[in-house]
Design a protein around this motif. Structure first.
Motif, PDB file in Angstrom:
ATOM      1  N   GLY A 110      -1.751  46.493  86.891  1.00 46.56           N
ATOM      2  CA  GLY A 110      -0.930  46.599  85.411  1.00 46.56           C
ATOM      3  C   GLY A 110      -1.453  47.829  84.710  1.00 46.56           C
ATOM      4  O   GLY A 110      -1.176  48.229  83.092  1.00 46.56           O
ATOM      5  N   TRP A 111      -0.862  49.387  85.091  1.00 51.82           N
ATOM      6  CA  TRP A 111      -1.153  50.449  84.470  1.00 51.82           C
ATOM      7  C   TRP A 111       0.440  50.414  83.445  1.00 51.82           C
ATOM      8  O   TRP A 111       1.221  49.977  84.564  1.00 51.82           O
ATOM      9  CB  TRP A 111      -1.097  51.494  85.740  1.00 51.82           C
ATOM     10  N   THR A 112       0.934  50.481  82.421  1.00 45.32           N
ATOM     11  CA  THR A 112       1.770  50.889  81.801  1.00 45.32           C
ATOM     12  C   THR A 112       1.891  51.852  81.643  1.00 45.32           C
ATOM     13  O   THR A 112       0.808  52.719  80.713  1.00 45.32           O
ATOM     14  CB  THR A 112       1.948  49.816  80.732  1.00 45.32           C
ATOM     15  N   THR A 113       3.468  52.878  81.101  1.00 44.21           N
ATOM     16  CA  THR A 113       3.375  54.149  80.327  1.00 44.21           C
ATOM     17  C   THR A 113       4.865  53.881  80.078  1.00 44.21           C
ATOM     18  O   THR A 113       5.691  53.382  79.696  1.00 44.21           O
ATOM     19  CB  THR A 113       3.031  54.764  80.244  1.00 44.21           C
ATOM     20  N   ASN A 114       4.931  54.049  78.015  1.00 41.07           N
ATOM     21  CA  ASN A 114       6.048  54.025  77.543  1.00 41.07           C
ATOM     22  C   ASN A 114       6.848  55.107  77.358  1.00 41.07           C
ATOM     23  O   ASN A 114       6.184  56.046  77.674  1.00 41.07           O
ATOM     24  CB  ASN A 114       5.996  53.467  76.039  1.00 41.07           C
ATOM     25  N   LEU A 115       8.185  55.082  77.107  1.00 45.55           N
ATOM     26  CA  LEU A 115       8.835  56.500  77.257  1.00 45.55           C
ATOM     27  C   LEU A 115      10.339  55.678  75.887  1.00 45.55           C
ATOM     28  O   LEU A 115      11.090  54.903  76.333  1.00 45.55           O
ATOM     29  CB  LEU A 115       9.634  56.357  78.623  1.00 45.55           C
ATOM     30  N   PRO A 116      11.086  57.040  75.539  1.00 42.01           N
ATOM     31  CA  PRO A 116      12.176  56.891  74.702  1.00 42.01           C
ATOM     32  C   PRO A 116      13.097  56.418  75.802  1.00 42.01           C
ATOM     33  O   PRO A 116      13.138  57.361  76.629  1.00 42.01           O
ATOM     34  CB  PRO A 116      12.052  57.421  74.076  1.00 42.01           C
ATOM     35  N   ILE A 117      14.103  55.458  75.912  1.00 44.46           N
ATOM     36  CA  ILE A 117      15.369  55.304  76.701  1.00 44.46           C
ATOM     37  C   ILE A 117      15.798  56.881  76.556  1.00 44.46           C
ATOM     38  O   ILE A 117      15.863  57.024  78.110  1.00 44.46           O
ATOM     39  CB  ILE A 117      16.069  54.936  76.597  1.00 44.46           C
ATOM     40  N   GLU A 118      16.052  57.493  75.877  1.00 43.15           N
ATOM     41  CA  GLU A 118      16.659  58.735  76.213  1.00 43.15           C
ATOM     42  C   GLU A 118      15.949  59.514  77.117  1.00 43.15           C
ATOM     43  O   GLU A 118      16.213  60.492  77.977  1.00 43.15           O
ATOM     44  CB  GLU A 118      17.118  59.648  75.234  1.00 43.15           C
ATOM     45  N   ASP A 119      14.156  59.736  77.022  1.00 49.34           N
ATOM     46  CA  ASP A 119      13.897  60.799  78.145  1.00 49.34           C
ATOM     47  C   ASP A 119      14.070  59.893  79.946  1.00 49.34           C
ATOM     48  O   ASP A 119      14.022  60.884  80.293  1.00 49.34           O
ATOM     49  CB  ASP A 119      12.665  61.012  77.308  1.00 49.34           C
ATOM     50  N   PHE A 120      13.906  58.618  79.727  1.00 48.67           N
ATOM     51  CA  PHE A 120      13.765  58.442  81.310  1.00 48.67           C
ATOM     52  C   PHE A 120      14.958  58.770  81.849  1.00 48.67           C
ATOM     53  O   PHE A 120      15.479  58.893  82.692  1.00 48.67           O
ATOM     54  CB  PHE A 120      13.513  56.576  81.206  1.00 48.67           C
ATOM     55  N   LYS A 168      11.949  47.943  70.819  1.00 45.22           N
ATOM     56  CA  LYS A 168      11.388  48.149  70.445  1.00 45.22           C
ATOM     57  C   LYS A 168       9.873  48.853  70.968  1.00 45.22           C
ATOM     58  O   LYS A 168       9.755  48.221  72.582  1.00 45.22           O
ATOM     59  CB  LYS A 168      10.554  46.924  69.369  1.00 45.22           C
ATOM     60  N   ASN A 169       9.577  49.797  70.375  1.00 45.12           N
ATOM     61  CA  ASN A 169       8.553  50.872  71.293  1.00 45.12           C
ATOM     62  C   ASN A 169       7.050  49.996  70.931  1.00 45.12           C
ATOM     63  O   ASN A 169       6.310  49.908  69.983  1.00 45.12           O
ATOM     64  CB  ASN A 169       8.623  52.016  70.647  1.00 45.12           C
ATOM     65  N   LYS A 170       6.530  50.290  72.617  1.00 39.79           N
ATOM     66  CA  LYS A 170       5.430  49.668  72.354  1.00 39.79           C
ATOM     67  C   LYS A 170       4.056  50.869  72.483  1.00 39.79           C
ATOM     68  O   LYS A 170       4.510  51.253  73.860  1.00 39.79           O
ATOM     69  CB  LYS A 170       5.422  48.488  72.429  1.00 39.79           C
ATOM     70  N   PRO A 171       2.987  50.376  72.912  1.00 39.25           N
ATOM     71  CA  PRO A 171       1.564  51.099  73.541  1.00 39.25           C
ATOM     72  C   PRO A 171       1.994  51.432  75.056  1.00 39.25           C
ATOM     73  O   PRO A 171       1.883  49.869  75.418  1.00 39.25           O
ATOM     74  CB  PRO A 171       0.736  51.115  73.218  1.00 39.25           C
ATOM     75  N   GLY A 172       1.946  51.754  76.243  1.00 44.25           N
ATOM     76  CA  GLY A 172       1.021  51.687  77.755  1.00 44.25           C
ATOM     77  C   GLY A 172       0.061  51.431  77.425  1.00 44.25           C
ATOM     78  O   GLY A 172      -0.950  51.752  76.505  1.00 44.25           O
TER      79      GLY A 172
END
Length: 194
Positions: A110-120, A168-172
């Motif tokens: 269940g571990w997650t982390t977020n990125l703006p699509i440009e960084d991905f 939309k951005n959300k925290p991991g």
């Protein structure tokens, strides 16, 4: 290892060089007994969901990458050599919906982390399979980890299992627990307890 003048422009503020490869994670390390159960799912704001089996993923074309990595816990490791799959290779098969602006990386437990699509989507971001000539160990994310070298290394999710495209951005996981939403090492975006 000290921060020599030769490397100073490659080491962000507050970081110290290491020759090792420290292991940091929360929870248990997954050890796979049957790779037939591993897959990588691409979902969210896509026209059609995709799932890569372990066998399918390992037959994708690979590229060699060289980079420096910086951990939020203040170590930096220079001159890493990786073998991995370019993000563009996966994205050739993905048709994004226009509202997709962010990515949530999903990993084991269940571990997650977020990125703006440009960084991905950056050319320097990739799916790592080997580090310095060796397959990743379980402690370092075997069989596949995301590598996003321009951000702190917690954004390079180990044990990757899913890529979710979001509007939309959300925290991991770590972001919900006080880490910065973006994590630029050159700006020391380590924590955000506000």
């Amino acid at each position: 290892m000290s921060n020599t003048t030769e490397h100073r422009d490659r080491v962000p503020p507050g970081q110290t060089l290491t020759a090792g490869f420290p292991v940091l994670h929360y929870g248990d390390v997954p050890y796979y007994r049957d790779m037939g159960t591993w897959d990588l799912r691409v979902f969210g704001l896509v026209e059609e969901e995709l799932t890569f089996s372990y066998k399918e993923f390992m037959t994708l074309p690979r590229v060699e990458y060289k980079n420096d990595i910086h951990c939020v816990t203040t170590w930096s490791k220079l001159d890493n050599v990786w073998e991995g799959v370019a993000v563009s290779t996966i994205m050739e098969r993905v048709k994004l919906k226009p509202e997709a602006k962010f990515v949530m990386l999903h990993a084991e437990h269940g571990w997650t982390t977020n990125l703006p699509i440009e960084d991905f989507l950056r050319e320097t971001s990739f799916f790592g399979i080997k580090h310095n000539g060796e397959l990743l160990t379980p402690e370092h994310g075997y069989p596949v980890r995301m590598v996003v070298p321009h951000l702190y290394f917690w954004k390079s999710a180990k044990w990757l299992r899913g890529i979710e495209f979001m509007a939309k951005n959300k925290p991991g996981f770590w972001e919900r627990n006080g880490y910065h939403m973006y994590g630029d090492p050159w700006r020391e975006e380590r924590y955000d307890f506000d």
